[in-house]
Write a protein that holds these residues in place. Structure first.
Motif, mmCIF file in Angstrom:
data_model
loop_
_atom_site.group_PDB
_atom_site.id
_atom_site.type_symbol
_atom_site.label_atom_id
_atom_site.label_comp_id
_atom_site.label_asym_id
_atom_site.label_seq_id
_atom_site.Cartn_x
_atom_site.Cartn_y
_atom_site.Cartn_z
ATOM 1 N N ILE A 260 0.825 -1.208 0.000
ATOM 2 C CA ILE A 260 0.000 0.000 0.000
ATOM 3 C C ILE A 260 0.863 1.263 0.000
ATOM 4 C CG2 ILE A 260 -1.645 1.345 1.381
ATOM 5 C CD1 ILE A 260 -2.755 -1.450 2.333
ATOM 6 N N ARG A 298 -3.389 -2.202 -8.220
ATOM 7 C CA ARG A 298 -4.809 -2.285 -8.574
ATOM 8 C C ARG A 298 -5.081 -3.527 -9.419
ATOM 9 N NH1 ARG A 298 -7.202 -0.954 -13.047
ATOM 10 N NH2 ARG A 298 -5.367 0.198 -13.799
ATOM 11 N N ARG A 304 -5.473 -1.475 -1.240
ATOM 12 C CA ARG A 304 -4.725 -0.261 -1.591
ATOM 13 C C ARG A 304 -4.846 0.810 -0.517
ATOM 14 N NH1 ARG A 304 -7.483 1.132 -7.008
ATOM 15 N NH2 ARG A 304 -8.981 -0.451 -6.356
ATOM 16 N N ALA A 305 -5.499 0.500 0.590
ATOM 17 C CA ALA A 305 -5.731 1.490 1.642
ATOM 18 C C ALA A 305 -5.346 0.910 2.994
ATOM 19 C CB ALA A 305 -7.195 1.919 1.655
ATOM 20 N N ASP A 308 -8.019 -0.431 5.246
ATOM 21 C CA ASP A 308 -8.576 -1.758 4.952
ATOM 22 C C ASP A 308 -7.773 -2.889 5.561
ATOM 23 O OD1 ASP A 308 -10.614 -0.559 3.523
ATOM 24 O OD2 ASP A 308 -9.566 -0.720 1.596
ATOM 25 N N GLY A 349 -6.384 5.235 0.500
ATOM 26 C CA GLY A 349 -6.315 4.495 -0.760
ATOM 27 C C GLY A 349 -6.402 5.388 -1.978
#
Length: 362
Positions: A260, A298, A304-305, A308, A349
């Motif tokens: 990330i 992606r 990507r965050a 999360d 993200g």
């Protein structure tokens, strides 16, 4: 222009191929050892027992308590197991957690190490140990923790779930990326870094969709080895400082955190490292290094965050404070506001972006 540089090769033996785990007993004997304590995580205890059967009379026992970020308390438990088994070497089977435990044991007892990686972490090729005490992760660099031997067996990576293949592979890419703008970079490592990025960025999208593709598996493990060599040979910068801070403070998963943060750290450093950015874009076939890495993540379909993977929103300010304390060398000056912006983007993200202050621009 003739460049002045220093390159120092690390004293480590590597065996690479398929089915090479069968040579573990011979590698233990080559170390001059006769009683091996096998190290694994709890999830890989079964694989550790099977490795023990391959070691035969040299199998002294199994310690399956390795965990993320190498907590000192776990290391102390493993030392007791090492002494109880009468072991004169350790065989670390697994990813960075297991390798880290073996290094921590080597640091404290001088025990010799054989590493058998099952992920793309790369730490098996480095004289670096990161360990955690009271929620703070610290890093040391010493030849005392460098493994004497490594067995790479492509077959052992087949069981990696696609998501773990992806995040472990991007973690390896991060080692190569930071080697390109390291303070002590050199032409040899820069060539290895570019090849590692190219190889891994080509192999990982295939593995996500075709986990049993052995050619891609071999490419990925080869790329991870190259990236590990980069990590072991030169210093790292802001990206690794941030990931150690975030992982140790909030107990975040190691590979996912690297995955990330990487595009955002690259965006932060882009204005100060144009040659490195050009090398990254060539390796991944994208017009912009940070955006290309973000798009790779992606495509791989992994988080990507930071929000999360368990980071709390209030942790942004804490992480910014910690990252700005005693920062690693970095091509672009590390400011608290700049790092806070980076972490906030990674938390949400968002696509990566770099904000350059008026003073830096001048």
């Amino acid at each position: 222009m003739i460049e002045t540089f220093t390159y120092e090769a690390l004293p480590i033996r590597v065996r690479f191929g398929r089915g090479t785990i069968a040579e573990a007993g011979a590698e233990v004997a080559r170390l001059g050892a006769s009683r091996a304590l096998v190290l694994t995580t709890p999830q890989q205890a079964g694989e550790g027992e099977r490795l023990g059967s391959l070691l035969g009379p040299a199998f002294a026992g199994l310690f399956s308590g390795a965990t993320m970020h190498t907590p000192v308390a776990v290391t102390q438990e493993a030392i007791l197991a090492l002494h109880a088994a009468g072991a004169d070497c350790v065989v670390s089977l697994g990813g960075g957690s297991t390798t880290g435990l073996g290094k921590a044991l080597a640091l404290r007892t001088g025990v010799r190490q054989l590493c058998i990686p099952t992920t793309y972490a790369g730490s098996e090729m480095t004289p670096i140990l990161g360990e955690t005490r009271d929620g703070r992760k610290t890093t040391i660099r010493s030849l005392d923790v460098l493994p004497e031997a490594v067995i790479y067996d492509v077959d052992l990576t087949v069981g990696l779930p696609p998501a773990l293949s992806a995040t472990s592979g991007v973690n390896a890419i991060a080692h190569a990326v930071e080697a390109l703008y390291a303070k002590d970079r050199n032409p040899v490592i820069s060539l290895m870094a570019q090849d590692a990025i190219r190889t891994l960025s080509s192999a990982l999208p295939i593995l996500v969709h075709e986990p049993d593709n052995m050619e891609a598996r071999g490419m990925a493990l080869h790329g991870a080895w190259l990236a590990g060599c980069c990590l072991g040979a030169v210093g790292m910068a802001l990206h690794h400082k941030l990931c150690h801070t975030l992982g140790g403070t909030f107990d975040l998963p190691h590979a996912e955190t690297h995955t990330i943060v990487l595009p955002h750290a690259v965006a932060y450093n882009a204005p100060a490292a144009p040659e490195a950015m050009a090398a990254i874009t060539r390796a991944i076939g994208a017009p912009d290094a940070a955006q290309g890495l973000f798009d790779l993540v992606r495509v791989l379909g992994v988080p990507r965050a930071l929000k999360d993977i368990g980071m709390p929103a209030e942790g942004i300010e804490t992480a910014a404070d910690l990252a700005a304390e005693n920062p690693y060398w970095n091509p672009r000056p590390v400011t608290r506001d700049g790092v806070r912006d980076l972490i906030a983007r990674a938390y949400a993200g968002e696509r990566p972006g770099a904000r350059v202050s008026a003073e830096e621009a001048a």
